[in-house]
Design a protein around this motif. Structure first.
Motif, PDB file in Angstrom:
ATOM      1  N   ARG A 147       0.818  -1.214   0.000  1.00  0.00           N
ATOM      2  CA  ARG A 147       0.000   0.000   0.000  1.00  0.00           C
ATOM      3  C   ARG A 147       0.854   1.268   0.000  1.00  0.00           C
ATOM      4  NH1 ARG A 147      -4.856  -1.167   4.367  1.00  0.00           N
ATOM      5  NH2 ARG A 147      -5.511  -3.208   3.551  1.00  0.00           N
ATOM      6  N   THR A 148       2.100   1.159   0.462  1.00  0.00           N
ATOM      7  CA  THR A 148       2.987   2.306   0.474  1.00  0.00           C
ATOM      8  C   THR A 148       4.420   1.840   0.269  1.00  0.00           C
ATOM      9  OG1 THR A 148       3.795   4.203   1.776  1.00  0.00           O
ATOM     10  CG2 THR A 148       3.263   2.184   2.973  1.00  0.00           C
ATOM     11  N   THR A 149       5.221   2.719  -0.295  1.00  0.00           N
ATOM     12  CA  THR A 149       6.645   2.401  -0.483  1.00  0.00           C
ATOM     13  C   THR A 149       7.500   2.986   0.632  1.00  0.00           C
ATOM     14  OG1 THR A 149       6.907   4.386  -1.876  1.00  0.00           O
ATOM     15  CG2 THR A 149       6.405   2.285  -2.983  1.00  0.00           C
ATOM     16  N   ARG A 150       6.891   3.725   1.535  1.00  0.00           N
ATOM     17  CA  ARG A 150       7.620   4.341   2.655  1.00  0.00           C
ATOM     18  C   ARG A 150       7.071   3.803   3.971  1.00  0.00           C
ATOM     19  NH1 ARG A 150       7.853  10.593   2.514  1.00  0.00           N
ATOM     20  NH2 ARG A 150       9.387  10.088   4.141  1.00  0.00           N
ATOM     21  N   LEU A 151       7.579   2.659   4.371  1.00  0.00           N
ATOM     22  CA  LEU A 151       7.093   2.015   5.589  1.00  0.00           C
ATOM     23  C   LEU A 151       7.367   2.841   6.828  1.00  0.00           C
ATOM     24  CD1 LEU A 151       8.030  -1.734   4.989  1.00  0.00           C
ATOM     25  CD2 LEU A 151       5.768  -0.671   4.886  1.00  0.00           C
ATOM     26  N   GLU A 152       8.402   3.703   6.786  1.00  0.00           N
ATOM     27  CA  GLU A 152       8.730   4.505   7.973  1.00  0.00           C
ATOM     28  C   GLU A 152       7.648   5.526   8.302  1.00  0.00           C
ATOM     29  OE1 GLU A 152      10.452   6.821   4.507  1.00  0.00           O
ATOM     30  OE2 GLU A 152      10.247   4.711   5.093  1.00  0.00           O
ATOM     31  N   THR A 153       6.711   5.749   7.380  1.00  0.00           N
ATOM     32  CA  THR A 153       5.604   6.669   7.643  1.00  0.00           C
ATOM     33  C   THR A 153       4.346   5.934   8.093  1.00  0.00           C
ATOM     34  OG1 THR A 153       4.810   6.592   5.352  1.00  0.00           O
ATOM     35  CG2 THR A 153       6.504   8.231   5.885  1.00  0.00           C
TER      36      THR A 153
END
Length: 222
Positions: A147-153
């Motif tokens: 669902r997202t490429t930025r897991l840190e967010t």
């Protein structure tokens, strides 16, 4: 200086749990339904820590019986969080079935196997294994759905990582305790307590980050 820090860490380190409580209160309106189940986990942890300190330090009574109930509430709060996270990714009956299985085992263990006045190690080990399993499944879901490429967010990423690190750490300490407790004695017991407190603080820091990143959307975001 080292002795002073060690004394402070052991005596007051658990007070850092208040960080996750404050973040929860500040971000409550932005939390999705799944993240709001974390409030039950935080409330249980905070209340359990307060009761533990009061009963052991000031009343000088055996408080192990309280932790049987604490573990029951803790696991089911975590399971309800994962039920919201998984959604339709797993059969809807799976997490409720796991909750019933764990609750039944915990009750039988307390009544017939390990005394309520002692440490319920069998229940704790089962809790660790089940939460680790759910955490790994949540990672698999993140990779599968992308669902997202930025897991840190992602709030769920941080909270899930906190649960995995904490319960894997506790399980590791259990195994070390069984191997070294007889030979190392009180020195290992003290080190084990330090490490356990350390992973508790780490867990609540990760939860705090996840709650702070909580989206205003009513849906859980990865």
């Amino acid at each position: 200086m080292v002795e002073t820090f060690t004394y402070w860490f052991v005596r007051y380190g658990s007070a850092l749990l208040i960080i996750s409580t404050l973040v929860l209160l500040l971000r409550w309106r932005t939390l999705s339904p799944g993240l709001r189940w974390i409030s039950l986990f935080i409330a249980t942890a905070t209340l359990g820590e307060i009761i533990s300190k009061v009963t052991s330090r000031y009343l000088h009574i055996n408080n192990l019986a309280l932790f049987h109930g604490y573990t029951f509430i803790e696991f089911n709060a975590i399971a309800l969080f994962y039920r919201q996270v998984f959604g339709s990714f797993v059969p809807r009956w799976l997490i409720p079935a796991v909750m019933v299985f764990f609750s039944g085992f915990a009750l039988i263990n307390t009544l017939y196997i390990q005394a309520v006045t002692g440490i319920h190690t069998y229940t704790l080990v089962l809790e660790c294994l089940l939460v680790i399993g759910m955490a790994l499944l949540a990672y698999y879901q993140m990779l599968a759905e992308l669902r997202t490429t930025r897991l840190e967010t992602s709030p769920v990423f941080w909270i899930n990582t906190g649960f995995l690190l904490y319960f894997a750490g506790v399980l590791f300490l259990f195994m070390l305790r069984n191997v070294f407790i007889k030979s190392a004695g009180s020195s290992f017991e003290l080190l084990s307590n330090y490490l356990h407190l350390g992973v508790i603080i780490l867990l609540h820091l990760f939860i705090s980050i996840g709650l702070w990143l909580s989206p205003k959307s009513r849906l859980i975001s990865y």
